[in-house]
Design a protein around this motif. Structure first.
Motif, PDB file in Angstrom:
ATOM      1  N   ILE A 154     -11.646  60.126  -6.131  1.00 21.20           N
ATOM      2  CA  ILE A 154     -12.929  59.438  -6.350  1.00 21.20           C
ATOM      3  C   ILE A 154     -13.671  59.992  -7.564  1.00 21.20           C
ATOM      4  N   ALA A 158     -13.035  54.667 -13.513  1.00 20.15           N
ATOM      5  CA  ALA A 158     -12.463  53.712 -12.563  1.00 20.15           C
ATOM      6  C   ALA A 158     -11.098  53.231 -12.998  1.00 20.15           C
ATOM      7  N   VAL A 213     -18.878  59.377   1.044  1.00 22.59           N
ATOM      8  CA  VAL A 213     -17.679  58.628   0.677  1.00 22.59           C
ATOM      9  C   VAL A 213     -16.640  58.718   1.801  1.00 22.59           C
ATOM     10  N   ASN A 216     -17.842  56.464   4.411  1.00 16.49           N
ATOM     11  CA  ASN A 216     -17.563  55.063   4.078  1.00 16.49           C
ATOM     12  C   ASN A 216     -16.164  54.673   4.545  1.00 16.49           C
ATOM     13  N   CYS A 217     -15.217  55.580   4.364  1.00 14.12           N
ATOM     14  CA  CYS A 217     -13.842  55.326   4.789  1.00 14.12           C
ATOM     15  C   CYS A 217     -13.752  55.194   6.308  1.00 14.12           C
ATOM     16  N   PRO A 224     -11.838  54.367  -0.286  1.00  9.60           N
ATOM     17  CA  PRO A 224     -12.899  54.321  -1.297  1.00  9.60           C
ATOM     18  C   PRO A 224     -12.324  54.307  -2.717  1.00  9.60           C
ATOM     19  N   ARG A 226     -12.352  54.710  -6.973  1.00  8.05           N
ATOM     20  CA  ARG A 226     -12.925  55.596  -7.989  1.00  8.05           C
ATOM     21  C   ARG A 226     -13.864  54.759  -8.853  1.00  8.05           C
ATOM     22  N   LEU A 227     -15.112  55.201  -8.978  1.00  8.76           N
ATOM     23  CA  LEU A 227     -16.147  54.399  -9.635  1.00  8.76           C
ATOM     24  C   LEU A 227     -16.697  55.039 -10.898  1.00  8.76           C
ATOM     25  N   HIS A 231     -22.181  54.736  -8.283  1.00  4.85           N
ATOM     26  CA  HIS A 231     -22.337  55.212  -6.912  1.00  4.85           C
ATOM     27  C   HIS A 231     -21.763  54.171  -5.957  1.00  4.85           C
ATOM     28  N   PRO A 232     -21.050  54.590  -4.911  1.00  8.44           N
ATOM     29  CA  PRO A 232     -20.456  53.605  -4.009  1.00  8.44           C
ATOM     30  C   PRO A 232     -21.453  52.846  -3.149  1.00  8.44           C
ATOM     31  N   ASN A 233     -22.635  53.446  -2.909  1.00  6.69           N
ATOM     32  CA  ASN A 233     -23.581  52.851  -1.961  1.00  6.69           C
ATOM     33  C   ASN A 233     -24.903  52.401  -2.579  1.00  6.69           C
ATOM     34  N   VAL A 282     -25.257  46.065  -4.630  1.00  8.43           N
ATOM     35  CA  VAL A 282     -23.927  46.653  -4.496  1.00  8.43           C
ATOM     36  C   VAL A 282     -22.865  45.551  -4.526  1.00  8.43           C
TER      37      VAL A 282
END
Length: 396
Positions: A154, A158, A213, A216-217, A224, A226-227, A231-233, A282
């Motif tokens: 992560i 990306a 993260v 989240n999984c 999850p 890679r961003l 941010h993922p959220n 998001v």
């Protein structure tokens, strides 16, 4: 002298490199007496991890986690060395070690052996994979654990390779966990009179570091992605490029802040249903981010930061390390410590723990190899003749 939280606590430090020595440095900063055991003639391997070094030859890496300690050289492969270390452990409150699981048993320096003569002993072990489980016998290294734990998956662009974090963050985090465990064991001992073993592993620590993260999984059942700097959220919560190739971080934590961002950037994004709430942003990040990036190109980084700060929107520049260390806030908070007053050229990064009544103290720069050997051995009642003989025999 100002009292410290761990005054009177004695620590026998059998650890080396970074993670566990980071723990014992925190204990020393808080007032514990830490005796660092090193191999005669060689010492902790990080003494040779240079350049860079300070003017006295102290490697910067070694100086990272070895201030406020005493250095005693002992060859634990020799029976006399083992007996000496057992004597020190019998009088210690805490033993810290980072050997492979079971590696100290043959020397009589494992927890089960030492607690026989010192039932109040807190024995703190930091390993790659922990004292139990199918991988317990494997050695552990920060870089490898960053890969195994998913942390590298992560981290990074990306559309690029997975990246490790720029410092050995798993080592450092595990050292903090070990410190917390030791302090919890000290409190428990005050209630029961008995010590215990503290078992912390790099892998456990890295898995815990996955935080939201990892959650989240667990919540979604999905891997999850890679961003990069996103941010993922939360959106927008990432790096943007301003005019002249400069970059800034924008950290929008809620819908009110997003509305303020729109006002600063003279846009009405917050009124559009697809961007009005964070879940919608998001879901539509691929539409919103390019729109924002196009506007960011019209002003410099500092111009945008001034506007966002005036609107109370969290933002900031991306400093290099030298710029960060030179910040007035960092300097005022004592995060750079100079040992020049004690005759040492070494400078170190400060301890971030600020206690009002029992503050951290910096009383000694990282010690030369074996600098306190004679002092410690004399305090244990050994004669000059015995010390000289042990030195000739390579015991110390």
């Amino acid at each position: 002298m100002t009292p410290q939280a761990l005054n009177g606590i004695k620590v026998l430090d059998l650890s080396r490199v970074l993670a566990a020595p980071g723990c014992t440095q925190i204990l020393a900063d808080l007032g514990a007496e830490v005796i660092k055991i090193e191999r005669p003639g060689e010492g902790d391997e990080t003494r040779q991890w240079s350049p860079p070094s300070f003017a006295d030859g102290t490697a910067a890496y070694f100086a990272t986690v070895n201030r406020n300690k005493k250095s005693l050289t002992v060859d634990m492969a020799k029976p006399e060395g083992q007996a000496l270390l057992r004597q020190l452990a019998a009088a210690a409150d805490i033993v810290v070690e980072n050997f492979k699981v079971g590696g100290l048993k043959k020397y009589g320096l494992d927890y089960d052996s030492l607690k026989q003569s010192n039932p109040g002993l807190i024995y703190a072990s930091l390993t790659g994979f922990g004292q139990t489980g199918p991988d317990a016998a494997k050695p552990g290294y920060d870089y490898i654990i960053q890969g195994l734990s998913g942390l590298m998956s992560i981290t990074g662009p990306a559309d690029g390779l997975p990246h490790k974090v720029g410092v050995a963050v798993v080592d450092l985090f595990a050292g903090l966990q070990l410190t917390i465990g030791i302090q919890a064991a000290l409190i428990a001992r005050a209630q029961t009179g008995l010590g215990q073993q503290v078992d912390v592993s790099l892998l456990d620590s890295a898995v815990a570091m996955s935080a939201n993260v990892g959650m989240n999984c667990l919540a979604s059942g999905s891997v999850p992605p890679r961003l990069g700097n996103a941010h993922p959220n939360i959106v927008p919560y990432q790096v943007f490029e301003a005019a002249h190739g400069q970059h800034l971080i924008l950290a929008c934590g809620n819908d009110k802040q997003f509305a303020a961002i729109g006002r600063v950037m003279e846009q009405e994004w917050h009124t559009e249903p697809r961007f009005a709430t964070n879940p919608q942003r998001v879901a539509h990040r691929d539409e919103l981010v390019p729109l924002m990036q196009a506007v960011f190109a019209h002003k410099t980084r500092d111009e945008w930061i001034a506007l966002f700060e005036a609107a109370q929107v969290p933002c900031g520049p991306i400093n290099n390390i030298a710029e960060a260390l030179a910040m007035p806030q960092v300097q005022q908070r004592g995060m750079v410590v100079d040992f020049a007053a004690g005759g040492s050229p070494v400078k170190v990064l400060g301890n971030p723990i600020k206690l009002s009544a029992t503050p951290v103290q910096y009383h000694s720069a990282p010690a030369a190899l074996g600098a306190h050997s004679d002092e410690i051995l004399r305090s244990l009642g050994y004669s000059e003749e015995q010390i000289c003989q042990w030195r000739a025999d390579g015991v110390v």
